[in-house]
Design a protein around this motif. Structure first.
Motif, mmCIF file in Angstrom:
data_model
loop_
_atom_site.group_PDB
_atom_site.id
_atom_site.type_symbol
_atom_site.label_atom_id
_atom_site.label_comp_id
_atom_site.label_asym_id
_atom_site.label_seq_id
_atom_site.Cartn_x
_atom_site.Cartn_y
_atom_site.Cartn_z
ATOM 1 N N ARG A 242 0.843 -1.196 0.000
ATOM 2 C CA ARG A 242 0.000 0.000 0.000
ATOM 3 C C ARG A 242 0.877 1.244 0.000
ATOM 4 N NH1 ARG A 242 -4.807 -1.277 4.466
ATOM 5 N NH2 ARG A 242 -5.351 -3.331 3.620
ATOM 6 N N ALA A 243 0.258 2.366 -0.355
ATOM 7 C CA ALA A 243 0.964 3.646 -0.278
ATOM 8 C C ALA A 243 -0.054 4.749 -0.017
ATOM 9 C CB ALA A 243 1.738 3.914 -1.573
ATOM 10 N N ARG A 244 0.491 5.921 0.320
ATOM 11 C CA ARG A 244 -0.397 7.030 0.698
ATOM 12 C C ARG A 244 -0.070 8.300 -0.067
ATOM 13 N NH1 ARG A 244 -1.020 6.159 7.307
ATOM 14 N NH2 ARG A 244 -1.578 3.938 7.096
ATOM 15 N N GLY A 245 -1.111 9.089 -0.257
ATOM 16 C CA GLY A 245 -0.952 10.397 -0.885
ATOM 17 C C GLY A 245 -1.655 11.440 -0.050
ATOM 18 N N VAL A 246 -1.212 12.678 -0.188
ATOM 19 C CA VAL A 246 -1.771 13.773 0.601
ATOM 20 C C VAL A 246 -2.173 14.910 -0.328
ATOM 21 C CG1 VAL A 246 0.524 14.799 1.021
ATOM 22 C CG2 VAL A 246 -1.361 15.285 2.610
ATOM 23 N N ALA A 247 -3.170 15.685 0.100
ATOM 24 C CA ALA A 247 -3.558 16.876 -0.655
ATOM 25 C C ALA A 247 -4.169 17.898 0.294
ATOM 26 C CB ALA A 247 -4.574 16.514 -1.743
ATOM 27 N N LEU A 248 -3.940 19.154 -0.005
ATOM 28 C CA LEU A 248 -4.621 20.254 0.681
ATOM 29 C C LEU A 248 -5.630 20.855 -0.287
ATOM 30 C CD1 LEU A 248 -1.734 22.278 2.430
ATOM 31 C CD2 LEU A 248 -3.483 20.877 3.546
ATOM 32 N N ALA A 249 -6.698 21.424 0.262
ATOM 33 C CA ALA A 249 -7.643 22.163 -0.578
ATOM 34 C C ALA A 249 -8.281 23.258 0.268
ATOM 35 C CB ALA A 249 -8.721 21.232 -1.149
ATOM 36 N N SER A 250 -8.678 24.329 -0.399
ATOM 37 C CA SER A 250 -9.254 25.501 0.285
ATOM 38 C C SER A 250 -10.590 25.879 -0.350
ATOM 39 C CB SER A 250 -8.285 26.682 0.192
ATOM 40 O OG SER A 250 -6.975 26.308 0.563
ATOM 41 N N PRO A 251 -11.566 24.997 -0.292
ATOM 42 C CA PRO A 251 -12.816 25.265 -0.996
ATOM 43 C C PRO A 251 -13.867 25.972 -0.141
ATOM 44 C CG PRO A 251 -12.508 22.903 -0.538
ATOM 45 C CD PRO A 251 -11.530 23.667 0.281
ATOM 46 N N PHE A 252 -14.565 26.921 -0.709
ATOM 47 C CA PHE A 252 -15.768 27.516 -0.111
ATOM 48 C C PHE A 252 -15.545 28.049 1.299
ATOM 49 C CE2 PHE A 252 -16.776 24.426 -3.315
ATOM 50 C CZ PHE A 252 -17.604 25.147 -4.149
ATOM 51 N N GLY A 253 -14.397 28.687 1.489
ATOM 52 C CA GLY A 253 -14.129 29.321 2.777
ATOM 53 C C GLY A 253 -13.667 28.365 3.856
ATOM 54 N N SER A 254 -13.528 27.094 3.540
ATOM 55 C CA SER A 254 -13.037 26.107 4.503
ATOM 56 C C SER A 254 -11.692 25.563 4.032
ATOM 57 C CB SER A 254 -14.047 24.960 4.654
ATOM 58 O OG SER A 254 -15.227 25.436 5.249
ATOM 59 N N GLU A 255 -11.047 24.804 4.901
ATOM 60 C CA GLU A 255 -9.742 24.230 4.571
ATOM 61 C C GLU A 255 -9.772 22.737 4.871
ATOM 62 O OE1 GLU A 255 -7.233 25.856 3.240
ATOM 63 O OE2 GLU A 255 -8.038 27.900 3.413
ATOM 64 N N THR A 256 -9.145 21.960 3.984
ATOM 65 C CA THR A 256 -9.085 20.518 4.222
ATOM 66 C C THR A 256 -7.677 19.994 3.974
ATOM 67 O OG1 THR A 256 -9.523 19.783 1.951
ATOM 68 C CG2 THR A 256 -11.439 20.256 3.312
ATOM 69 N N ALA A 257 -7.339 18.966 4.713
ATOM 70 C CA ALA A 257 -6.142 18.172 4.420
ATOM 71 C C ALA A 257 -6.582 16.718 4.376
ATOM 72 C CB ALA A 257 -5.085 18.372 5.495
ATOM 73 N N THR A 258 -6.189 16.032 3.309
ATOM 74 C CA THR A 258 -6.683 14.673 3.052
ATOM 75 C C THR A 258 -5.514 13.730 2.816
ATOM 76 O OG1 THR A 258 -8.605 15.648 1.978
ATOM 77 C CG2 THR A 258 -8.212 13.305 1.555
ATOM 78 N N ILE A 259 -5.585 12.557 3.420
ATOM 79 C CA ILE A 259 -4.626 11.484 3.114
ATOM 80 C C ILE A 259 -5.424 10.270 2.668
ATOM 81 C CG2 ILE A 259 -2.942 9.852 4.090
ATOM 82 C CD1 ILE A 259 -1.917 12.121 5.858
ATOM 83 N N ALA A 260 -4.969 9.671 1.556
ATOM 84 C CA ALA A 260 -5.602 8.452 1.047
ATOM 85 C C ALA A 260 -4.609 7.308 1.109
ATOM 86 C CB ALA A 260 -6.059 8.663 -0.400
ATOM 87 N N GLU A 261 -5.111 6.119 1.396
ATOM 88 C CA GLU A 261 -4.282 4.913 1.382
ATOM 89 C C GLU A 261 -4.829 3.963 0.326
ATOM 90 O OE1 GLU A 261 -2.496 1.819 4.612
ATOM 91 O OE2 GLU A 261 -4.683 1.937 4.488
ATOM 92 N N VAL A 262 -3.954 3.515 -0.583
ATOM 93 C CA VAL A 262 -4.406 2.683 -1.693
ATOM 94 C C VAL A 262 -3.558 1.429 -1.851
ATOM 95 C CG1 VAL A 262 -5.113 4.775 -2.948
ATOM 96 C CG2 VAL A 262 -2.936 3.686 -3.527
ATOM 97 N N SER A 263 -4.145 0.440 -2.526
ATOM 98 C CA SER A 263 -3.382 -0.707 -3.019
ATOM 99 C C SER A 263 -3.861 -0.991 -4.434
ATOM 100 C CB SER A 263 -3.574 -1.934 -2.128
ATOM 101 O OG SER A 263 -4.891 -2.429 -2.281
ATOM 102 N N LEU A 264 -3.169 -1.877 -5.108
ATOM 103 C CA LEU A 264 -3.624 -2.291 -6.432
ATOM 104 C C LEU A 264 -4.517 -3.509 -6.292
ATOM 105 C CD1 LEU A 264 -0.686 -2.012 -8.990
ATOM 106 C CD2 LEU A 264 -2.724 -0.573 -8.769
ATOM 107 N N ASP A 265 -5.583 -3.506 -7.096
ATOM 108 C CA ASP A 265 -6.544 -4.602 -7.060
ATOM 109 C C ASP A 265 -6.734 -5.007 -8.520
ATOM 110 O OD1 ASP A 265 -8.575 -6.328 -6.582
ATOM 111 O OD2 ASP A 265 -9.979 -4.849 -5.789
ATOM 112 N N GLY A 266 -5.993 -5.999 -8.941
ATOM 113 C CA GLY A 266 -5.951 -6.289 -10.374
ATOM 114 C C GLY A 266 -5.272 -5.131 -11.072
ATOM 115 N N ASP A 267 -5.960 -4.592 -12.065
ATOM 116 C CA ASP A 267 -5.408 -3.446 -12.772
ATOM 117 C C ASP A 267 -5.974 -2.137 -12.196
ATOM 118 O OD1 ASP A 267 -3.764 -2.305 -14.708
ATOM 119 O OD2 ASP A 267 -5.495 -1.980 -16.030
ATOM 120 N N GLY A 268 -6.839 -2.250 -11.197
ATOM 121 C CA GLY A 268 -7.484 -1.059 -10.652
ATOM 122 C C GLY A 268 -6.944 -0.694 -9.283
ATOM 123 N N VAL A 269 -7.543 0.333 -8.717
ATOM 124 C CA VAL A 269 -7.099 0.854 -7.434
ATOM 125 C C VAL A 269 -8.117 0.509 -6.373
ATOM 126 C CG1 VAL A 269 -6.560 2.969 -6.155
ATOM 127 C CG2 VAL A 269 -6.022 2.804 -8.590
#
Lengths: 148, 740
Positions: B596-623
């Motif tokens: 598995r691996a992780r990615g991070v992103a920040l976003a500043s939508p609609f007057g709010s702030e978010t920080a997001t981390i996703a954890e993924v693996s490969l499942d066949g050819d998909g995620v």
């Protein structure tokens, strides 16, 4: 005239034999708790129980029902398992827009009637209804809660 | 391809405008100033006597308190699952001193008192709570003061001797009590006092509490009634089939007589761009309308509101990609050109995202009924009652005040229910009610909805970044080509904020920036879609920023931390999401079932702030996405349970867009007509979603949409960490990840 048993009562309806149960419920009988979502049995919004099994009423011709007993969301609280499911749905605040939830509650009730203590795999296999609000995790939690 | 570009939004065609030819003066943005003509028209519709000095101040427009002490709150907002009805009850109930559980909340009819979103009324832009919170608190306090004064008059005591408790005025000294219901007639005769003090926030009982939503039981038992469930006596059902090519018209129907002879059929109708059948059940109407043998006019060349038989989304994308028009400055800081010249390394990448359907579970519908006096009732899904009232009136040939708009709860909306011209069924219901002399309920089949929904626009952005010898970014440029719904429907321009949001106004300390925008109009009917421009632009920017960090030899999380080091708010969010996920690690690493691996992103939508981390693996050819961790800072909140539910729901929609969703045009028509081929997120794809709310105390931001934009880039960045493959277009399903 075609006769069907819905929520314990006999109903006679004057419709073409290929009319899907969904539209008999909604248009002919005015029972709008059961929802139209896709019409091709892909989304599950129209789920009802036929002899305790979850079926998608948009693809169920009225003349194929015969003597089977139909249960809909409208009478779900009269069913012991259904009532537990509804209470779990309320306790865990499952619905958002709510449009798919009639079908989700029916599918969950059918699952728990068949499998009172479902595993995660049982839940995954039985609960294939779509939810655009993404309440899937809450639905699974509520099923576990209703199972006790 | 013959896609006409509208230069800088100067042209506004009436068919494409919410409000007619003069819509250009109406500007939404960081602030939403009121469009004068619109406001005056609405005010006049109600009659001058009905106009309060300021929206949100006339207590009787919002509260009905009955003799049995039951309370109805007329909400300025439409409930569609976002929990706004409960939030309003909490906010008003806190100050009014009434348990929110006793409120019945309904969407108010059109009227100037409800124009609370910076002078207009709408449910959208994640504006509802943040725009109305202080006003609705004040309204509750003002109303409570009126009950106290009415109680004092009735009991012949001083106001100071009275207190309240859950809808009851109490005179402690004598033990006398009067319910609000008993006092309502007198209280509502009083002139509202100004500046009634608000309750001390420390004593809140309802606000900031996870108060249960008021509609959950009805939504769990089938009792909740949506537009599609509305019924009036004598009503006909109508089903429609639209023109196969956008902008074509029905010419003739070969088998009209046979269709009319089908069971239950009332009449066969031609409508603008469609044919319809009215019948005594919707199933019968649908069977008949789909049996019609219609000759349609020839498709016109692709233009504005016309799609030719050779139009394709691939060609449209190529049009955006190959566009060379000079861009307008959306953001400029420092000197990006010089920084590029002096760079040790320059990297470039192109990103794009597809058209998307709303795919809300409730198919659109509308019920229209003319009264004996010629006035009109319409029940319909909508996010702007006053605007729908105006368009309904125009359609019926009536004045707005002759049209009563009823706004039932929405079976999902996500931006679906604004006025989108031919994507709305209510004009059809009005025309059919007129033609038949009967009330008519139009319901679109799911197929008609997928073929005619207004779409999240396709968009394309090219990025360049300059890195110095130490691998630090010194400049970033972006060129976005496309069109946003604010420009099309509200005349926002020349730079359409809904086309570039998520690419501009980033929190990162990058000294030289040049972001430009080229407007290239879509022939396709475009729409607001949950988080609007952010739904794709944050994926573009945050994906590219990951590339920048890696090109400079940095860890993407640590590098973001460095770029926001002067912003405590963003640092806190990144720290919070890292902690929530058990500490930042990019991976790949071994876990149950494989790497598995992780990615991070920040976003500043609609007057709010978010920080997001996703954890993924490969499942066949998909995620497979296993976990989403989201730290969310909307400044301050009303209901933590609703906020979390909204962030989880937005995250699910963002993941749906990241993984599988796309509207594909080929040969002038849309490929997918139902959920069997237009894929949306299923239970199987649903990860765990953990949300932590951070209340920084910053001005209140939006809640319904901001959870979405961080998810696609976090997932794609995780995929890059896992596979080394950088995906620059959505959905991920289009890209083979195993290199095949």
């Amino acid at each position: 005239m075609i006769e069907v048993t819905i929520n314990g009562g006999r109903r006679r309806v004057d419709v073409e034999p290929d009319t899907p149960l969904l539209f008999v419920l909604r248009d002919t009988l005015g029972m709008t708790g059961t929802k139209y979502g896709c019409g091709i049995a892909a989304c599950g919004a129209c789920t009802v129980m036929m002899d305790g099994q979850a079926v998608r009423s948009c693809q169920l011709p009225i003349d194929s029902i015969g003597g089977a007993k139909i249960q809909t969301i409208d009478a779900i609280e009269e069913d012991d398992v259904g009532r537990r499911v509804v209470e779990a749905w309320v306790d865990l605040q499952v619905p958002q827009c709510g449009y798919c939830q009639s079908g989700q509650v029916m599918a969950a009730t059918a699952l728990l009637k068949e499998t009172p203590q479902p595993t995660d795999d049982d839940i995954a296999a039985a609960m294939t209804n779509l939810c655009r609000c993404g309440t899937y995790n809450m639905i699974a939690d509520a099923i576990r809660k209703a199972a006790g | 391809m013959d896609t006409r570009s509208i230069e800088n939004g100067a042209t506004t065609l009436s068919r494409r405008s919410f409000l007619g030819a003069s819509a250009g003066v109406f500007v939404l943005g960081a602030v939403l100033p009121m469009r004068k003509g619109f406001a005056q028209a609405q005010g006049a519709a109600e009659g001058p006597a009905a106009i309060a000095a300021k929206p949100g101040t006339k207590v009787s427009a919002f509260l009905e308190i009955h003799p049995d002490n039951s309370i109805k709150l007329l909400s300025p907002f439409v409930e569609g699952g976002q929990g706004i009805s409960t939030g309003m009850a909490q906010t008003v109930g806190e100050e009014l001193d009434v348990d929110p559980a006793r409120f019945v909340v309904e969407c108010a009819p059109p009227g100037p008192d409800y124009a609370l979103v910076n002078g207009i009324r709408m449910t959208g832009g994640s504006y509802s709570t943040r725009s109305s919170y202080p006003v609705m608190r004040q309204l509750g306090a003002t109303a409570r003061d009126m009950f106290l004064r009415a109680g004092a008059a009735r009991l012949k005591v001083q106001v100071e001797e009275l207190s309240t408790e859950d809808g009851v005025v109490i005179h402690a000294a004598s033990g006398r009590k009067l319910t609000y219901g008993e006092l309502a007639a007198e209280a509502f005769q009083l002139k509202p006092a100004e500046n009634v003090p608000l309750r001390d926030e420390k004593s809140f009982r309802y606000i900031r509490k996870p108060f249960p939503r008021l509609d959950v039981r009805d939504k769990s038992t089938g009792r909740a009634r949506y537009s599609i469930d509305q019924h009036v006596d004598g009503m006909l059902f109508a089903a429609v089939v639209h023109a196969p090519f956008f902008g074509t018209e029905p010419q003739s129907i070969a088998n009209e007589a046979e269709a009319k002879a089908m069971p239950g059929v009332h009449q066969v109708h031609k409508l603008p761009g469609a044919v319809a059948v009215t019948a005594n059940s919707w199933w019968r109407a649908r069977k008949a309308v789909e049996a019609l043998d219609v000759t349609w006019s020839e498709p016109k060349p692709t233009g504005l509101d016309t799609i030719a038989a050779d139009f394709s989304s691939d060609a449209m994308l190529e049009g955006l990609r190959s566009n060379t028009a000079k861009g307008l400055s959306a953001e400029e800081e420092g000197d990006a050109d010089t920084a590029m010249k002096n760079a040790a390394k320059v990297i470039e990448a192109d990103y794009h995202a597809p058209y998307l359907s709303h795919a809300q579970m409730e198919p659109p519908s509308a019920l229209a009924q003319f009264a004996a006096d010629g006035s009109l009732d319409v029940w319909l899904p909508n996010q702007m009652p006053e605007l729908f009232q105006k368009v309904a009136a125009d359609t019926a040939g009536l004045k707005p005040e002759q049209v009563r708009i009823h706004s039932p709860i929405l079976g999902g909306f996500f931006g679906r229910h604004f006025v989108y011209g031919p994507a709305n069924p209510f004009p059809q219901a009005i025309l059919l009610a007129k033609a038949t002399g009967r009330p008519v309920k139009v319901v679109w089949s799911r197929e008609e909805e997928f073929l005619n929904d207004a779409l999240r626009p396709l968009s394309h952005t090219s990025f360049r970044a300059a890195l110095d010898a130490d691998g630090n970014v010194t400049a970033i440029t972006a060129r976005t080509v496309g069109e946003g719904p604010l420009g099309r429907y509200f005349g926002v321009g020349p730079v359409d904020s809904s086309a570039v949001e998520g690419i501009v106004e980033k929190p990162y300390a990058i000294p030289n920036r040049r972001m430009e925008y080229v407007k290239l109009a879509h022939p396709v009917n475009i729409a607001f879609w949950r988080s609007v421009g952010h739904s794709m632009n944050d994926f573009f920017y945050e994906g590219f920023l990951d590339e920048v960090a890696l090109a400079g030899g940095h860890d993407p999380f640590e590098y973001r931390m460095k770029l926001v080091e002067k912003s405590q708010r963003h640092k806190t969010l990144l720290e919070t999401v890292a902690k929530l996920s058990g500490g930042w690690k990019r991976g790949p690493y071994e876990a149950e079932g494989g790497k598995r691996a992780r990615g991070v992103a920040l976003a500043s939508p609609f007057g709010s702030e978010t920080a997001t981390i996703a954890e993924v693996s490969l499942d066949g050819d998909g995620v497979r996405v296993h976990n989403l961790w989201i730290a969310f800072d909307p400044g301050s909140i009303v209901n933590p349970a609703i906020v979390k539910a909204q962030v989880q729901s937005a995250a699910a929609l963002g993941l749906s867009a990241a993984l599988v969703e796309q509207v594909v045009y080929g040969k002038g028509v849309r490929r997918d007509q139902n959920y069997d081929t237009y894929q949306i997120l299923t239970r199987e794809m649903m990860p765990k979603v953990l949300v932590e709310i951070v209340e920084s105390g910053a001005p209140m931001g939006g809640v319904g949409e901001p959870g979405l934009p961080g998810v696609p880039p976090a997932v794609v960045n995780a995929v890059a960490a896992l596979t080394g493959k950088r995906v620059r277009s959505l959905p991920l399903a289009n890209t083979s990840l195993t290199g095949a």
